[in-house]
Motif scaffolding. Structure first.
Motif, PDB file in Angstrom:
ATOM      1  N   VAL A  13      42.776 -10.138 -13.590  1.00  0.00           N
ATOM      2  CA  VAL A  13      43.200  -9.189 -14.335  1.00  0.00           C
ATOM      3  C   VAL A  13      42.467  -7.690 -14.326  1.00  0.00           C
ATOM      4  CG1 VAL A  13      43.650  -8.297 -16.946  1.00  0.00           C
ATOM      5  CG2 VAL A  13      44.347 -10.602 -16.087  1.00  0.00           C
ATOM      6  N   PRO A  14      41.069  -7.838 -14.293  1.00  0.00           N
ATOM      7  CA  PRO A  14      40.298  -6.436 -14.330  1.00  0.00           C
ATOM      8  C   PRO A  14      40.571  -5.738 -12.939  1.00  0.00           C
ATOM      9  CG  PRO A  14      38.664  -8.382 -15.071  1.00  0.00           C
ATOM     10  CD  PRO A  14      40.110  -8.904 -14.713  1.00  0.00           C
ATOM     11  N   LYS A  15      40.802  -6.191 -11.853  1.00  0.00           N
ATOM     12  CA  LYS A  15      41.408  -5.594 -10.685  1.00  0.00           C
ATOM     13  C   LYS A  15      42.766  -5.006 -10.909  1.00  0.00           C
ATOM     14  CE  LYS A  15      41.889  -5.958  -5.572  1.00  0.00           C
ATOM     15  NZ  LYS A  15      42.911  -5.249  -5.481  1.00  0.00           N
ATOM     16  N   VAL A  16      43.569  -5.652 -11.308  1.00  0.00           N
ATOM     17  CA  VAL A  16      45.003  -5.124 -11.791  1.00  0.00           C
ATOM     18  C   VAL A  16      44.849  -4.018 -12.373  1.00  0.00           C
ATOM     19  CG1 VAL A  16      47.106  -5.452 -12.723  1.00  0.00           C
ATOM     20  CG2 VAL A  16      46.273  -7.610 -11.273  1.00  0.00           C
ATOM     21  N   LEU A  17      44.132  -4.213 -13.466  1.00  0.00           N
ATOM     22  CA  LEU A  17      43.791  -2.847 -14.327  1.00  0.00           C
ATOM     23  C   LEU A  17      43.183  -1.645 -13.756  1.00  0.00           C
ATOM     24  CD1 LEU A  17      43.166  -4.677 -17.773  1.00  0.00           C
ATOM     25  CD2 LEU A  17      45.349  -3.862 -17.151  1.00  0.00           C
TER      26      LEU A  17
END
Length: 397
Positions: free
Chosen positions: A361-365
Motif C-alpha cells: 500500500v505505501p508504494k501504491v500511494l
C-alpha cells in the motif's frame, strides 16, 4: 435453491454475506428497513446461512443481522461470525468479544464461528498461549455455544498448509477468497488443492471480487457473456465458475440490494455448469483485469492507519486514473484536505501488514502521488475550460 450436506447440516450453497449491506443516504448507516426485506426474501427463497463479523460496518452488521433474524425460529437459519484476532494493533479479549457478539446477534450460540483472517501477519497471535484464543473457542464449542469452528484466511498456500498441519482435526471448514481472477492471481487453485488435501470443506468469500467481476469488465466482454447465456446475468458466470468444484460447499455473496439478491437466488436455483469455451473466456477477462491494483475494499488496512486515510478509496482512484484515465479523479482529489491525500502517507507499513491482497500500500500511494503530480488538478482543468469558453466567445464576436 441448491444445497450441500456439510458438517451435518443441509446448507444453501448461496449464503448472505453482510460486509456490504444497503445504506441510507449518508452512505454510512445501514438501511435496516431494506435489509429486513432482503432477509425475509432470502429465507423465503431458500437461503439459510448468514455470515457476519465483529468489524463489519464498524460493528453494526452483527446488530442489524440479529434484529433482522429475531422474528424467525432459531432452527430456521445458520449464523456465523468471526473473532478479530487479525487486528494486530490491539489483540482483543476472546471472552469479551464473544459474549458481546452473542448479545449483538441476540442468540445463545453460533452455528459456525471463525478465527478472522489467519495469515502471516497474525498467526503468532492466534497460536500464542498467552492469549489462549484457540483454546477458548474450543471450550465454547465443547459447551455447545459454537457448533462448528473454522477460520477465514488470505494467507499464502504454504502458510495454510503449515497451519492446518499443526492443528490437524481442530477446524471443520475454511473460508477463502476465490474467483476466476484469483484462481491464478492469488494462487486460488493451489489453495483449493491444499484445503481439499486436508479434508477441509471450503467456504468462498469475494466470489465476484467485491463487484469487480461485474463492474470492471468492458461492455464488449459483457456482451460476449450475454451471447453465451442471454437469460443469465454477468454475475452468474462468477458463481457458476465456482459451483463446479465439489469441495466448495458455501459461496457467500455480499448482496447490497434486492436486485442483486433476486438475481443471485435465480442463479443458485439450478446447476448449469460452464462450458469449456465459457470458462476459457473468463480466464481471458481475468488476464486483462490483472493490470490494476487488486483491492477489494475490505477496509482492514484502515484500522491501523495513523493518518486515518481512506486507503480503499485512494486505491480505487489510482486504478481509475492509471488504468482508465478517469477525468473525475482530479476532482475527487481536489476535494480532499491535504491530510487525507496520498501524500499524507508516512510509510509506516501497518496497512500492508493487514492487507489480505498482499498489496504494498505505501508504494501504491507513493505511485499515486507521483501520478497526481503529473496530472492536471481539477482547478487547472476548470481554469482551462473557462479560458477556452472565453476564447470561443471572443472568436464569435
Amino acid at each position: 435453491m441448491l444445497y450441500n450436506n456439510v458438517c451435518g447440516d443441509n446448507l444453501s450453497r448461496l449464503g448472505l454475506g453482510t460486509m456490504r449491506l444497503p445504506l441510507l443516504e449518508d452512505g454510512k448507516t445501514i438501511d435496516e428497513v431494506e435489509f429486513q426485506k432482503m432477509i425475509d426474501y432470502s429465507l423465503n427463497n431458500g437461503i439459510n446461512y448468514f455470515d457476519t463479523a465483529y468489524p463489519y460496518h464498524d460493528g453494526h452488521s452483527e446488530l442489524a443481522l440479529g434484529r433482522a433474524l429475531k422474528k424467525y425460529p432459531r432452527d430456521s437459519f445458520k449464523i456465523s461470525s468471526k473473532f478479530p484476532g487479525h487486528n494486530v494493533i490491539k489483540v482483543p479479549n476472546p471472552k469479551e468479544v464473544f459474549e458481546n457478539q452473542l448479545d449483538k446477534c441476540q442468540i445463545d450460540y453460533f452455528d459456525y464461528y471463525l478465527l478472522h483472517n489467519v495469515c502471516e501477519a497474525d498467526m503468532h497471535i492466534y497460536e500464542d498461549p498467552k492469549y489462549g484464543i484457540i483454546d477458548y473457542f474450543l471450550e465454547q464449542k465443547r459447551l455447545g455455544r459454537i457448533k462448528h469452528l473454522g477460520f477465514s484466511s488470505h494467507a499464502r498456500v504454504e502458510t495454510l498448509d503449515e497451519f492446518l498441519t499443526r492443528h490437524e482435526g481442530i477446524f471443520e471448514f475454511c473460508q477463502i477468497q476465490l474467483n476466476y481472477l484469483d484462481w491464478t492471481l492469488q494462487d486460488g487453485k493451489d489453495k483449493y488443492d491444499v484445503l481439499t488435501k486436508h479434508n477441509i470443506p471450503i467456504w468462498i468469500m469475494e466470489p465476484l471480487r467485491g463487484g469487480k467481476l461485474v463492474n470492471d469488465i468492458s461492455d464488449e466482454e459483457k456482451n460476449k457473456l450475454k451471447d453465451f447465456r442471454p437469460d443469465e446475468s454477468v454475475a452468474s458466470f462468477g458463481f457458476r465458475f465456482l459451483m463446479k468444484y465439489p469441495n466448495i460447499k458455501m459461496i457467500l455473496s455480499g448482496m447490497s440490494n434486492m436486485e442483486q439478491m433476486i438475481d443471485n437466488i435465480k442463479t443458485f436455483n439450478e446447476d448449469k455448469p460452464l462450458s469449456d469455451i465459457e470458462e476459457s473466456y473468463l480466464f481471458e477477462i481475468a488476464e486483462r483485469l490483472k493490470s490494476s491494483i487488486p483491492c477489494t475494499k475490505c477496509h482492514y488496512c484502515t484500522q491501523g492507519c495513523p493518518m486515518g486515510l481512506d486507503i480503499p478509496m485512494l486505491i480505487a482512484a489510482y486504478n481509475d486514473l492509471k488504468f482508465a484515465q478517469a477525468f473525475t479523479v482530479p476532482m475527487q482529489m481536489d476535494a480532499l484536505s491535504l491530510d487525507k491525500k496520498p501524500s499524507a502517507c508516512i510509510n509506516c507499513g501497518q496497512c500492508a501488514m493487514m492487507c489480505p491482497q498482499k498489496i504494498d500500500v505505501p508504494k501504491v500511494l507513493a505511485d499515486f502521488n507521483d501520478l497526481l503530480s503529473k496530472t492536471k488538478s481539477w482547478t487547472e482543468v476548470c481554469k482551462e475550460r473557462i479560458e477556452a469558453e472565453e476564447r470561443l466567445k471572443n472568436s464569435s464576436n
